[in-house]
Design a protein around this motif. Structure first.
Motif, PDB file in Angstrom:
ATOM      1  N   PHE A  52       0.855  -1.176   0.000  1.00 48.67           N
ATOM      2  CA  PHE A  52       0.000   0.000   0.000  1.00 48.67           C
ATOM      3  C   PHE A  52       0.895   1.231   0.000  1.00 48.67           C
ATOM      4  CE2 PHE A  52      -3.121   2.763   2.377  1.00 48.67           C
ATOM      5  CZ  PHE A  52      -4.046   2.820   1.350  1.00 48.67           C
ATOM      6  N   LEU A  53       0.843   2.005  -1.095  1.00 46.26           N
ATOM      7  CA  LEU A  53       1.703   3.176  -1.264  1.00 46.26           C
ATOM      8  C   LEU A  53       0.884   4.454  -1.290  1.00 46.26           C
ATOM      9  CD1 LEU A  53       3.806   1.897  -4.304  1.00 46.26           C
ATOM     10  CD2 LEU A  53       4.559   1.982  -1.948  1.00 46.26           C
ATOM     11  N   LYS A  54       1.360   5.475  -0.620  1.00 44.74           N
ATOM     12  CA  LYS A  54       0.747   6.802  -0.697  1.00 44.74           C
ATOM     13  C   LYS A  54       1.433   7.559  -1.828  1.00 44.74           C
ATOM     14  CE  LYS A  54      -0.455  10.803   2.078  1.00 44.74           C
ATOM     15  NZ  LYS A  54      -0.466  11.366   3.439  1.00 44.74           N
ATOM     16  N   ILE A  55       0.635   8.229  -2.669  1.00 42.28           N
ATOM     17  CA  ILE A  55       1.180   9.031  -3.761  1.00 42.28           C
ATOM     18  C   ILE A  55       1.391  10.451  -3.246  1.00 42.28           C
ATOM     19  CG2 ILE A  55       0.788   9.932  -6.085  1.00 42.28           C
ATOM     20  CD1 ILE A  55      -1.063   7.510  -6.553  1.00 42.28           C
ATOM     21  N   LEU A  56       2.643  10.893  -3.294  1.00 40.08           N
ATOM     22  CA  LEU A  56       2.984  12.235  -2.834  1.00 40.08           C
ATOM     23  C   LEU A  56       3.220  13.123  -4.041  1.00 40.08           C
ATOM     24  CD1 LEU A  56       5.594  11.116  -0.163  1.00 40.08           C
ATOM     25  CD2 LEU A  56       3.218  11.763   0.252  1.00 40.08           C
ATOM     26  N   PRO A  57       2.323  14.086  -4.307  1.00 43.42           N
ATOM     27  CA  PRO A  57       2.536  14.970  -5.442  1.00 43.42           C
ATOM     28  C   PRO A  57       3.822  15.773  -5.236  1.00 43.42           C
ATOM     29  CG  PRO A  57       0.422  15.425  -4.356  1.00 43.42           C
ATOM     30  CD  PRO A  57       1.141  14.419  -3.542  1.00 43.42           C
ATOM     31  N   SER A  58       4.660  15.766  -6.261  1.00 39.13           N
ATOM     32  CA  SER A  58       5.946  16.441  -6.146  1.00 39.13           C
ATOM     33  C   SER A  58       6.336  16.993  -7.512  1.00 39.13           C
ATOM     34  CB  SER A  58       6.992  15.445  -5.637  1.00 39.13           C
ATOM     35  OG  SER A  58       8.268  16.022  -5.661  1.00 39.13           O
ATOM     36  N   GLY A  59       5.622  18.016  -7.942  1.00 40.92           N
ATOM     37  CA  GLY A  59       5.917  18.602  -9.246  1.00 40.92           C
ATOM     38  C   GLY A  59       5.521  17.653 -10.363  1.00 40.92           C
ATOM     39  N   ILE A  60       6.397  17.478 -11.332  1.00 37.33           N
ATOM     40  CA  ILE A  60       6.113  16.639 -12.496  1.00 37.33           C
ATOM     41  C   ILE A  60       6.195  15.157 -12.149  1.00 37.33           C
ATOM     42  CG2 ILE A  60       6.925  16.012 -14.804  1.00 37.33           C
ATOM     43  CD1 ILE A  60       7.880  18.891 -15.113  1.00 37.33           C
TER      44      ILE A  60
END
Length: 169
Positions: A52-60
């Motif tokens: 189970f992975l959390k998606i961390l928005p980090s630019g592109i």
């Protein structure tokens, strides 16, 4: 986008650990509004894991943070919540229950088919699958066609049967 995400996850998260990524389900926790990935992988020791992975928005470029890793052998039940409705909700029962919302009902069923297939290949464990339309979680790949294609064909045949039934009235 899904294939790109799967390739990035394989390269950045799972290849360094010697794991093969089998399936990725884009999901949200039922009580939160953040994006996650539920990944089905096979280790070099042939253990099937659900990561189970959390998606961390980090630019592109997206970044991922591992939240939890379970073994498929610890999964006791998968609950689709309602087999009669078009719903993307899913409960995975380990020692605790993980309640998720898939990106779509079709994505939920594709993930469940992958779970069943990995269980059949590696474990042959008796996992309960509740509240699913059994027509859509069974293996459907005859003639070398992908399972999703077979599901679309099956839906078209059912729609055609309904159409014929309505016109015969």
């Amino acid at each position: 986008m899904a294939n790109l995400r799967k390739a990035m996850l394989q390269e950045n998260i799972f290849t360094p650990k010697g794991e093969k990524l089998v399936h990725v389900l884009l999901t949200q926790l039922s009580e939160e509004n953040e994006d996650y990935c539920l990944c089905l992988t096979v280790t070099k020791d042939e253990e099937v894991q659900i990561t189970f992975l959390k998606i961390l928005p980090s630019g592109i470029k997206e970044k991922y943070m591992i939240q939890e890793v379970w073994l498929l052998e610890d999964l006791t039940m998968v609950d689709g919540r309602d087999a009669t409705a078009d719903n993307p909700f899913l409960d995975l029962h380990f020692q605790t229950v993980c309640s998720l919302e898939a990106s779509s009902t079709a994505a939920k069923y594709a993930f469940v088919r992958s779970l069943r297939k990995m269980n059949k290949i590696y474990l042959q464990k008796d996992i309960q699958f509740l509240n699913f339309d059994s027509d859509f979680i069974q293996e459907m790949s005859f003639f070398g066609l992908p399972e999703d294609t077979m599901m679309v064909i099956q839906l078209c045949v059912q729609a055609f049967n309904c159409f014929c039934l309505l016109h015969s009235l």
